[in-house]
Design an enzyme around this catalytic site. Structure first.
Site, PDB file in Angstrom:
ATOM      1  N   ASP B  53      83.876  23.223  40.777  1.00  0.00           N
ATOM      2  CA  ASP B  53      83.246  22.388  41.802  1.00  0.00           C
ATOM      3  C   ASP B  53      83.169  20.911  41.418  1.00  0.00           C
ATOM      4  OD1 ASP B  53      82.853  24.343  43.635  1.00  0.00           O
ATOM      5  OD2 ASP B  53      80.800  24.821  43.011  1.00  0.00           O
ATOM      6  N   TYR B 111      82.326  30.249  30.356  1.00  0.00           N
ATOM      7  CA  TYR B 111      81.670  29.035  30.834  1.00  0.00           C
ATOM      8  C   TYR B 111      80.562  28.686  29.863  1.00  0.00           C
ATOM      9  CZ  TYR B 111      83.836  28.942  35.481  1.00  0.00           C
ATOM     10  OH  TYR B 111      84.720  28.832  36.515  1.00  0.00           O
TER      11      TYR B 111
END
Lengths: 248, 248
Positions: B53, B111
């Site tokens: 994003d 992540y």
């Protein structure tokens, strides 16, 4: 009037430097604009320890201003930080004596310069270090640093040309270099620094560290009093005004 | 045609995200534009392991593309880096088998999420960490992390609404948290992650770490399959796509 002393950090990446000028955002302008809001539209002029150039950062810049407002000391930090952009931060704000002067009372300034000395770039540090992949001999740099310490005419390490003899005499109390991870950190503490002086010192020391010059060359460069004899000016983004020490 | 596999890092600060979209610069667009130059104006489409994003960073994103050019493997990295902006960097480029697929062949993704957990802001990390000054109990977070591991329907940790049952089942192989200086670093390794999943996980874990929720709540939140039961979505700038592991 009350004199307020502030210690600030700023990320110089998006600024045309500290001092107000016709083109480009400046640190001074942002701070004065925040103070103007606090003073209901009245202009407030700030005085810093000195300027920093476009792209140069600060960890411990100091400025002062005078205010007629009776804001409690401990509220200035919050009030200013609420109005400042997110790349300028007031670390400390306190009441100073009316004879305190952020520029004239400087006893010592410390600058640090960060070189990313690695075989790989780090994009996250592109605005905060000077990426220099070639190997740097830290012992050669340290030997050269020793010759920089003391009182010298640093004309060879100054970008600006002026004619007054002795005007470029400064004292470097401490010059050194250390490794921190893949950063090579240069440290300079002195009575004051000339225009671009730290960046020219670093550019020259890197040339010594890579064997293009010898540590002993520092002495000859100082004696020459000729900017043309020193090394390249290292880029702005590796430079930090680290700390300012006052004598009161 | 030769299939090239690239591992890249990028600073997501100035991007509207990875994937091409009508408004705003994207990572994909910058890379495809560099490849178009290398291919003398021919369009080259890249396929990444997945999107990131706006504001999200990558340390080890992976993509592939097919090329008719006979450029030696070792020259791709330099050719691409010479054309890419300074906030995108190709770390590795190599020839892959024609059956390699950067998205379908993902075995594990990692992540990491960086929280600056300190009483003082650090303006130099404003785009690279989430500043959260309140104290976080790392043991409570670690206890909650254990309950996240394994195969679960993570509907409660997904921003997007879709109706297909079981579509939001994912496996988290590893969830943990450690201190690194004044950063609190969250680590998640899994088979795949849903839209905003890591950021909702972190937002929820922070609420657990500050005592607003209990570590055991994780189980109930998972069972509810309701986004409304989980915590806030942590902001984008603390998130990094850290690594992608392939099964070939």
């Amino acid at each position: 009037m009350t004199r307020i002393k502030c210690k600030i950090s700023y990320d110089g990446t998006n600024y045309a430097g500290y001092q107000i000028q016709p083109n480009g955002r400046t640190i001074q302008e942002e701070i004065e604009s925040a103070l103007k809001k606090i003073h209901k539209g009245d202009e407030v002029r700030i005085t810093a320890s000195g300027r920093t150039d476009a792209g140069v950062h600060a960890i411990g810049q100091v400025f002062h201003f005078d205010t007629p407002l009776a804001i409690p000391e401990q509220n200035w930090k919050r009030a200013l930080n609420a109005l400042l952009p997110d790349d300028i931060y007031v670390k400390e704000a306190s009441v100073a004596g009316n004879d305190f002067h952020a520029r004239f009372d400087v006893q010592e300034k410390e600058y640090r310069y960060f070189v990313l000395n690695s075989s790989e770039k780090d994009i996250f540090r592109r605005n905060y270090t000077y990426y220099y992949p070639r190997e740097i001999d830290i012992n050669a740099v340290l030997e050269a640093c020793k010759q920089l310490e003391g009182e010298h005419d640093f004309s060879s390490f100054c970008a600006a040309k002026t004619g007054v003899k002795g005007e470029k005499v400064r004292t470097i109390f401490h010059a050194s270099c250390f490794k921190e991870g893949d950063n090579l950190v240069f440290v300079f503490r002195g009575s004051g620094f000339l225009y671009n002086m730290v960046r020219i010192l670093v550019g020259t020391l890197i040339e010594i560290g890579t064997g293009m010059r010898k540590p002993d060359d520092i002495k000859k460069i100082i004696e020459a009093m000729d900017r043309g004899k020193a090394g390249k000016t290292a880029p702005s983004q590796g430079l930090y005004l680290w700390n300012v020490v006052y004598n009161k």
